[in-house]
Design a protein around this motif. Sequence first.
Motif, PDB file in Angstrom:
ATOM      1  N   LEU A 148     -14.259  -0.048 -11.395  1.00  0.00           N
ATOM      2  CA  LEU A 148     -14.248   1.398 -11.534  1.00  0.00           C
ATOM      3  C   LEU A 148     -14.604   2.090 -10.223  1.00  0.00           C
ATOM      4  CD1 LEU A 148     -14.217   3.894 -13.459  1.00  0.00           C
ATOM      5  CD2 LEU A 148     -16.655   3.498 -13.800  1.00  0.00           C
ATOM      6  N   ALA A 149     -15.676   1.607  -9.575  1.00  0.00           N
ATOM      7  CA  ALA A 149     -16.123   2.234  -8.332  1.00  0.00           C
ATOM      8  C   ALA A 149     -15.040   2.137  -7.265  1.00  0.00           C
ATOM      9  CB  ALA A 149     -17.409   1.579  -7.841  1.00  0.00           C
ATOM     10  N   VAL A 150     -14.385   0.979  -7.178  1.00  0.00           N
ATOM     11  CA  VAL A 150     -13.321   0.800  -6.191  1.00  0.00           C
ATOM     12  C   VAL A 150     -12.189   1.796  -6.454  1.00  0.00           C
ATOM     13  CG1 VAL A 150     -11.561  -0.779  -5.325  1.00  0.00           C
ATOM     14  CG2 VAL A 150     -13.863  -1.627  -5.796  1.00  0.00           C
ATOM     15  N   GLY A 174       3.956   2.265  -6.577  1.00  0.00           N
ATOM     16  CA  GLY A 174       3.767   1.036  -5.818  1.00  0.00           C
ATOM     17  C   GLY A 174       2.301   0.722  -5.624  1.00  0.00           C
ATOM     18  N   VAL A 175       1.552   1.750  -5.227  1.00  0.00           N
ATOM     19  CA  VAL A 175       0.123   1.564  -4.975  1.00  0.00           C
ATOM     20  C   VAL A 175      -0.569   1.093  -6.249  1.00  0.00           C
ATOM     21  CG1 VAL A 175      -2.033   2.774  -4.396  1.00  0.00           C
ATOM     22  CG2 VAL A 175       0.075   3.315  -3.158  1.00  0.00           C
ATOM     23  N   ILE A 176      -0.215   1.736  -7.375  1.00  0.00           N
ATOM     24  CA  ILE A 176      -0.878   1.418  -8.641  1.00  0.00           C
ATOM     25  C   ILE A 176      -0.557  -0.002  -9.085  1.00  0.00           C
ATOM     26  CG2 ILE A 176      -0.848   1.978 -11.113  1.00  0.00           C
ATOM     27  CD1 ILE A 176      -0.889   4.890 -10.335  1.00  0.00           C
ATOM     28  N   THR A 177       0.734  -0.375  -9.007  1.00  0.00           N
ATOM     29  CA  THR A 177       1.117  -1.732  -9.404  1.00  0.00           C
ATOM     30  C   THR A 177       0.372  -2.765  -8.571  1.00  0.00           C
ATOM     31  OG1 THR A 177       3.296  -0.780  -9.739  1.00  0.00           O
ATOM     32  CG2 THR A 177       3.110  -3.169  -9.923  1.00  0.00           C
ATOM     33  N   ARG A 178       0.342  -2.531  -7.255  1.00  0.00           N
ATOM     34  CA  ARG A 178      -0.332  -3.475  -6.373  1.00  0.00           C
ATOM     35  C   ARG A 178      -1.812  -3.576  -6.723  1.00  0.00           C
ATOM     36  NH1 ARG A 178      -0.313  -1.550  -1.059  1.00  0.00           N
ATOM     37  NH2 ARG A 178       1.306  -0.081  -1.664  1.00  0.00           N
ATOM     38  N   LEU A 179      -2.413  -2.408  -7.006  1.00  0.00           N
ATOM     39  CA  LEU A 179      -3.842  -2.384  -7.312  1.00  0.00           C
ATOM     40  C   LEU A 179      -4.150  -3.142  -8.602  1.00  0.00           C
ATOM     41  CD1 LEU A 179      -6.638  -1.194  -6.556  1.00  0.00           C
ATOM     42  CD2 LEU A 179      -6.102   0.718  -8.059  1.00  0.00           C
ATOM     43  N   VAL A 180      -3.339  -2.886  -9.647  1.00  0.00           N
ATOM     44  CA  VAL A 180      -3.592  -3.544 -10.929  1.00  0.00           C
ATOM     45  C   VAL A 180      -3.406  -5.051 -10.783  1.00  0.00           C
ATOM     46  CG1 VAL A 180      -2.827  -3.773 -13.319  1.00  0.00           C
ATOM     47  CG2 VAL A 180      -3.023  -1.512 -12.293  1.00  0.00           C
ATOM     48  N   MET A 181      -2.346  -5.476 -10.063  1.00  0.00           N
ATOM     49  CA  MET A 181      -2.119  -6.904  -9.856  1.00  0.00           C
ATOM     50  C   MET A 181      -3.274  -7.517  -9.061  1.00  0.00           C
ATOM     51  SD  MET A 181       0.459  -7.404 -11.576  1.00  0.00           S
ATOM     52  CE  MET A 181       0.631  -9.164 -11.259  1.00  0.00           C
ATOM     53  N   ARG A 182      -3.748  -6.787  -8.060  1.00  0.00           N
ATOM     54  CA  ARG A 182      -4.863  -7.284  -7.254  1.00  0.00           C
ATOM     55  C   ARG A 182      -6.087  -7.483  -8.139  1.00  0.00           C
ATOM     56  NH1 ARG A 182      -8.212  -4.853  -3.202  1.00  0.00           N
ATOM     57  NH2 ARG A 182      -9.043  -3.595  -4.883  1.00  0.00           N
ATOM     58  N   GLU A 183      -6.395  -6.483  -8.968  1.00  0.00           N
ATOM     59  CA  GLU A 183      -7.581  -6.580  -9.812  1.00  0.00           C
ATOM     60  C   GLU A 183      -7.418  -7.672 -10.868  1.00  0.00           C
ATOM     61  OE1 GLU A 183     -10.727  -4.781  -9.584  1.00  0.00           O
ATOM     62  OE2 GLU A 183      -9.811  -4.674  -7.605  1.00  0.00           O
ATOM     63  N   THR A 210      -7.692  -4.304   0.324  1.00  0.00           N
ATOM     64  CA  THR A 210      -8.388  -5.592   0.406  1.00  0.00           C
ATOM     65  C   THR A 210      -7.619  -6.663  -0.376  1.00  0.00           C
ATOM     66  OG1 THR A 210     -10.415  -4.284   0.379  1.00  0.00           O
ATOM     67  CG2 THR A 210     -10.662  -6.658   0.184  1.00  0.00           C
ATOM     68  N   LYS A 211      -7.504  -7.849   0.228  1.00  0.00           N
ATOM     69  CA  LYS A 211      -6.787  -8.948  -0.430  1.00  0.00           C
ATOM     70  C   LYS A 211      -7.583  -9.468  -1.636  1.00  0.00           C
ATOM     71  CE  LYS A 211      -3.325  -9.454   2.553  1.00  0.00           C
ATOM     72  NZ  LYS A 211      -3.435  -7.990   2.772  1.00  0.00           N
ATOM     73  N   ALA A 263     -14.331 -12.600  -3.487  1.00  0.00           N
ATOM     74  CA  ALA A 263     -15.450 -13.239  -2.796  1.00  0.00           C
ATOM     75  C   ALA A 263     -16.568 -12.235  -2.535  1.00  0.00           C
ATOM     76  CB  ALA A 263     -14.969 -13.855  -1.478  1.00  0.00           C
ATOM     77  N   ARG A 264     -16.203 -10.965  -2.242  1.00  0.00           N
ATOM     78  CA  ARG A 264     -17.238  -9.968  -1.979  1.00  0.00           C
ATOM     79  C   ARG A 264     -17.976  -9.574  -3.252  1.00  0.00           C
ATOM     80  NH1 ARG A 264     -14.062  -6.321   2.531  1.00  0.00           N
ATOM     81  NH2 ARG A 264     -14.353  -7.835   4.189  1.00  0.00           N
ATOM     82  N   ARG A 265     -17.261  -9.647  -4.408  1.00  0.00           N
ATOM     83  CA  ARG A 265     -17.905  -9.226  -5.648  1.00  0.00           C
ATOM     84  C   ARG A 265     -18.695 -10.353  -6.309  1.00  0.00           C
ATOM     85  NH1 ARG A 265     -13.377  -5.656  -8.745  1.00  0.00           N
ATOM     86  NH2 ARG A 265     -14.611  -6.386 -10.506  1.00  0.00           N
ATOM     87  N   LEU A 266     -18.302 -11.602  -6.037  1.00  0.00           N
ATOM     88  CA  LEU A 266     -18.909 -12.731  -6.748  1.00  0.00           C
ATOM     89  C   LEU A 266     -20.419 -12.912  -6.553  1.00  0.00           C
ATOM     90  CD1 LEU A 266     -16.364 -15.678  -6.906  1.00  0.00           C
ATOM     91  CD2 LEU A 266     -17.729 -14.765  -8.780  1.00  0.00           C
ATOM     92  N   PRO A 267     -20.944 -12.775  -5.327  1.00  0.00           N
ATOM     93  CA  PRO A 267     -22.381 -13.070  -5.159  1.00  0.00           C
ATOM     94  C   PRO A 267     -23.248 -12.263  -6.131  1.00  0.00           C
ATOM     95  CG  PRO A 267     -21.344 -12.748  -3.030  1.00  0.00           C
ATOM     96  CD  PRO A 267     -20.304 -12.421  -4.062  1.00  0.00           C
ATOM     97  N   TRP A 268     -23.000 -10.957  -6.225  1.00  0.00           N
ATOM     98  CA  TRP A 268     -23.764 -10.126  -7.140  1.00  0.00           C
ATOM     99  C   TRP A 268     -23.563 -10.577  -8.581  1.00  0.00           C
ATOM    100  CZ3 TRP A 268     -27.723  -7.166  -7.363  1.00  0.00           C
ATOM    101  CH2 TRP A 268     -28.154  -6.471  -6.229  1.00  0.00           C
TER     102      TRP A 268
END
Lengths: 452, 452
Positions: free
Chosen positions: A335-337, A350-359, B276-277, B283-288
Amino acid sequence: MIKDMTQDEITLYIIKTLKENKKTEFEAVIEELHPYDVAKIYQDLPEKHKARFLLFLKFDVLADLMEELEKEEQLDLLNKLGIEKSGKVLDLMDNDDLALLLNELSPEKKDSLLSGMKTEESNAVKGIMNYPPETAGRIMTNRFVWIRDYFSVREAVEKFKVFAGFAESINYLYVIDEARKLVGVVSYRDLLLAEPEEKIRTIMYERVISVPVTADQEVVAKMAERYDFLAIPVVDEDNVLVGIVTVDDIIDIVIKEANEDIEKLSASGKSIDFETKTLVAAARRLPWLILLLFIGLISGRIISSFEDTLQQVVALAFFMPMIAGMTGNTGTQSLAVVVRGLISHDIDKGVITRLVMRELGVGITIGVTCAILISIIAYIWQGNLILGAVVGCSLFFTLIIGTLAGTIIPLILYRFKIDPAVASGPLITTLNDIFSLLTYFGIATMFLKHLM
Amino acid sequence: MIKDMTQDEITLYIIKTLKENKKTEFEAVIEELHPYDVAKIYQDLPEKHKARFLLFLKFDVLADLMEELEKEEQLDLLNKLGIEKSGKVLDLMDNDDLALLLNELSPEKKDSLLSGMKTEESNAVKGIMNYPPETAGRIMTNRFVWIRDYFSVREAVEKFKVFAGFAESINYLYVIDEARKLVGVVSYRDLLLAEPEEKIRTIMYERVISVPVTADQEVVAKMAERYDFLAIPVVDEDNVLVGIVTVDDIIDIVIKEANEDIEKLSASGKSIDFETKTLVAAARRLPWLILLLFIGLISGRIISSFEDTLQQVVALAFFMPMIAGMTGNTGTQSLAVVVRGLISHDIDKGVITRLVMRELGVGITIGVTCAILISIIAYIWQGNLILGAVVGCSLFFTLIIGTLAGTIIPLILYRFKIDPAVASGPLITTLNDIFSLLTYFGIATMFLKHLM
């Protein structure tokens, strides 16, 4: 004389001049001070000296002082000044600051203050107050200097000198045509660098960046940040120049918007600060808490519907807080990201698709890591391989669900033009509680006979 | 000519001039654009056109362009330029932006870039990099113009004209004495308003507000916000002027600090944005998350130690998520209020005592309200008056504990000079889980024989 004195020494000296009724010495000191310092001294001053302090101040300093104070202090100051002097001070205040003050008053109080002002000034303020809150129109000031493109540099500087007291710290002169449309801009720097006989037309910058009067204040702040502008002109639908937004207001907006995001993310309700009274703060926080209490009861309802499962394997309860907590935590992180990213990015499909896939990828990675870890721990602790598998498997799925919920819910809100930050951390956390309990007990019930 | 063209049209036109090798037309367009727009066009440009685009740009525009790009793009651009041209561009960049770029490079890469620069410029950058990160010294630039107090306005403007290209958008000239100590300041506005033969001494403002070179960047931002300054001078321990911090950097700081607070409050780890990849973000979120997983297991351990109680009254489990959730939520709310409040307030004992007492009051108010509500609901749902009383009583105590934990933990961290925002929402939530379970099961066990 005061340049090496500390703030406290200056305050004491000011009190001395007030006691001894030495107006000249008083004015000499005040002239050397910034409005912020004048406000600090006024706030620190014993109540009994305040009346004479205000009596000694010139109207323009009073207006500057007003702009530095909080609403309650402003009203108190106006009361001390009386109706007639108040009007003169309000005339000199920046329109946007004045609109902010008037906005929160009762209609009667507002009218009484406006009636003491010059007609042109009160009309200007009324005009600003007609724009929706948090738009460029609401935060702009009309204290800018316009010139025409056929002016020479000398003529521009002459006009500027006349209006300098009026347009204090703007750093640009705006060029308009006969229909008052914005056609160019010159900076003080351009004027200093140019020869006196040069025409404004030849030195002005024509590709002026402006914002429409209805633009959201966040958009205005974004423009100022991108272009490093010290002021941004505001135009109406016909490109007529109606005001400017200055960089000091933009810093205030940036701080305010960030605070609002944090308030919403933490569901702490509107504007609670260190000075808010106990009952007010409690009242502002309660609505969200009560809503979350009822949503929390849904979790209870879910557990109660799996009462048989729980009764038979009480050890399932041991892992409940951890699974619910982890799902909530990963959701809050996503959420914060998303909330902060939406502020600085132009959003498209495009941005949204990439973001959802990344998450989704992040959810799977985190899920696999944490699931393996917890399976081993659960197996060692409870000596039950199936229990370890159930807990691990549940955590894997709930972490993915939690991550996606924290990503997709704010995006959907954004799509429907609802501020994504209202999908506050606690809301996401509480929703994720529900998702995680359903998943956990669902999986556990499936494997119930192996668990016992 | 381009003033009515859209960004896309301009990009297409630029591509056309590049294809047709028309440097004059190219330069005419570029001159009309702001650095931000030049950067946007550069980023949108097909890779094959980038080399000529860079070839056509003048050094000062290249330097402006560099300042708008992200680190990876900057390095790519420098690679494309080659060593010799790179040095010239770096010479023209603002020191603080350059220091930021160099800071993250390997020592070899850094030395190779510095070696291509003029000695005086590379020394200036090295000087900046000696200051600790996030201090005034690190974000200041040496691109300011100084004058002496015996200069006339005409002489000051002459000197300014010579250095205008160098000191772009500062709006103030700083006055120093023979030991380079800061003794005054005049704004461009003062210069425009003064007569050419007036002495700087008579128009300068002597009570200059400056910050020490070691000041935290948040302090610098606070000063700029309070005084509405467009630039703040930075001095060393002898009051010698060593640089200035400009308002555009201050806006960036305000945004960065707010984002950092949100990142920490949500424990989302350092700098995750839309680009961010996946694996890096995970990796940045895992430690917490792993830390919180283990803390979550403590909750499990607590429940397991109350296994008998739970086994006998399984209904206790129904209210567990609600109580834990509510305690976490109220803690997060308090935390957000404290973290943001610490930024804008000067903190002393009085402020802290008042704040803690206020939050205690809020905790009690919220506690009473929610406790009564949940007692009634629990009684109606489970038909057990004692259960209702136990749940209500537990919620009352845990809400007070949660509120105080969210207030006091960040204050203690602040006292020990640890950033209070590291007491992230998830951490407070997870700690509050533990507090609330202990309270809930403790109270329930006391009343166990009445519950059954």
